[in-house]
Design an enzyme around this catalytic site. Structure first.
Site, short mmCIF file in Angstrom:
data_model
loop_
_atom_site.label_atom_id
_atom_site.label_comp_id
_atom_site.label_asym_id
_atom_site.label_seq_id
_atom_site.Cartn_x
_atom_site.Cartn_y
_atom_site.Cartn_z
CG ASP A 260 -2.21 0.68 1.09
OD1 ASP A 260 -2.20 1.92 1.09
OD2 ASP A 260 -3.23 0.00 0.96
CB SER B 247 -9.12 0.59 0.18
OG SER B 247 -8.54 0.76 -1.09
CG HIS C 56 -5.10 3.95 1.03
ND1 HIS C 56 -4.75 2.63 0.88
CD2 HIS C 56 -6.38 4.05 0.60
CE1 HIS C 56 -5.77 1.96 0.37
NE2 HIS C 56 -6.78 2.80 0.19
#
Length: 420
Positions: free
Chosen positions: A177, A359, A210
């Site tokens: 990620d 996600s 994220h």
């Protein structure tokens, strides 16, 4: 190719496992650059006592062999290519490089010519990927108190009930990620190691939202009197930064090079679960690396694209557990639904906020997979998918994964299997 490339990031071929130069990934151009790989037949280090059932042994030095160096030099000279970065991919026996075609060259024609060259094992465009999060739905303020009761995903999946049996102890999860804030109070001690396939900047992780969000959903600490609780709070995380923010007002992006480097690195570990809350076009090299992960019985969890078109990387492989954000509409066969809207999770600099996207749904499922593997470590992907697809209904009738049901079903099957 993108995958190989990620595994290939380094100095020019023949220089060994040199680190990628700063900002190398961000400077690459997916509309221009090519991923190129040749055979790199070096003998791998011998397996020794202590290797796991995955065949893992501490990796030895694996650089470029003389054959690979010579062939790459010949190819660059023959086709007028400028090498940007390169890296060996031990699992595939390849050395790959990202190259810039000569000015004015037709990339498609060049790729066709390279594909016909017997020295070339792989030639493909460098491709871009993105994480699946809706940055527009984040709440405007941060939270500073315990918020377990505000965790929609934690509550709806009955994770607290599942924790009576398993909290994911002993399960190693690899997150590919952006980076994740290792200093966050809810993540300290949960992230065992970090790796940067983007730019070598070890200080950038505490600014990456994220990956921090995904890590918090999976394994935020429990019973520490602050913040939230992860779905698998005793799992151990490894974070591989393959995505970055080209613009702080935009979502994170990745490319073939960075993803390949990260996945190749995961193959050198004993991680049982790989979380890929991202996606993009199908890619030959990334596909090879993904196939190798699946061949080694790793459990790969991927986020379904927002448009629902599961034809790219990594969601197009039947061995991958694909997850969508729960919706009222029926899910396609074998696609798992999980909470993905207004999810409260960790943010950089010790904060908490709401975010949305598939996600986040994938992160919930990765946590539940860790709960199951902690109970029965040798579960395969097919058995796990069956447990995840059990009919857990939410209050509004939506069908989505339920951690407590999955754990209970696994316990029941183990009990019956052990009965005379």
């Amino acid at each position: 190719m993108a995958l190989a490339l990620g595994a290939c990031a380094s100095a020019p071929a023949g220089r060994g496992n040199a680190a990628a130069t700063p900002a190398a990934a961000a400077s690459m151009n997916s509309q221009r650059d090519i991923v190129l790989a040749v055979a790199n037949p070096l003998d791998p280090p011998g397996t020794h006592a202590g290797s796991s059932l995955l065949g893992y042994a501490p990796p030895g030095h694996y650089g470029a062999g003389q054959r690979a160096v010579s062939q790459l030099d010949e190819l660059k000279q023959r086709y007028g290519l400028r090498e940007v970065v390169g890296w060996p991919i031990k699992a595939l026996g390849l050395f790959c490089i990202v190259v810039e075609p000569p000015a004015g060259a037709d990339r498609e024609a060049l790729l066709q010519n390279l594909a016909k060259d017997e020295r070339v094992k792989l030639a493909q465009p460098l491709q871009d990927y993105e994480v699946y999060a809706d940055t527009q739905q984040q709440a405007p303020h941060k939270y500073n108190d315990p918020y377990a009761d505000l965790q929609r995903g934690f509550v709806e999946t009955d994770a607290a009930t599942a924790h009576e049996t398993s909290q994911g102890g002993g399960v190693h999860v690899a997150i590919v990620d952006t980076g994740a804030d290792v200093t966050h109070p809810d993540l300290q001690g949960r992230i065992a190691d970090t790796h940067n396939a983007v730019d070598g900047d070890a200080t950038a992780f505490d600014r990456d939202a994220h990956g921090t969000e995904v890590a918090g959903i999976i394994a935020a600490m429990g019973d520490n009197h602050q913040g939230i609780v992860g779905i698998a709070p005793k799992a151990v995380l490894s974070v591989y930064k393959a995505c970055w923010y080209p613009d702080r007002n935009a979502g994170a992006r990745c490319n073939s090079f960075t993803l390949a480097k990260a996945l190749a690195a995961v193959l050198d570990t004993d991680a049982r679960v790989v979380n890929l809350s991202l996606g993009g076009p199908a890619d030959p090299l990334l596909g090879k690396l993904l196939d190798e992960l699946l061949r080694q019985k790793r459990i790969v969890v991927a986020a379904r694209p927002p448009d629902g078109d599961a034809k790219g990387f990594p969601d197009n492989s039947p061995g991958v557990i694909v997850v969508r954000s729960a919706a009222a509409t029926p899910a396609p066969p074998d696609v798992v639904s999980a909470p993905g809207s207004d999810i409260l999770t960790t943010q950089p600099h010790g904060g908490y906020d709401f975010t949305s996207g598939s996600s986040m749904a994938a992160a919930h499922v990765t946590g539940i997979v860790a709960l199951l593997l902690s109970i029965q470590p040798d579960l395969d992907a097919a058995s796990i998918r069956k447990l995840l697809l059990m009919d857990g209904k939410t209050a509004n009738g939506q069908s989505q994964v339920n951690a407590a049901l999955a754990v209970r079903a696994l316990q029941s099957s183990l009990h019956h299997a052990g009965s005379p």
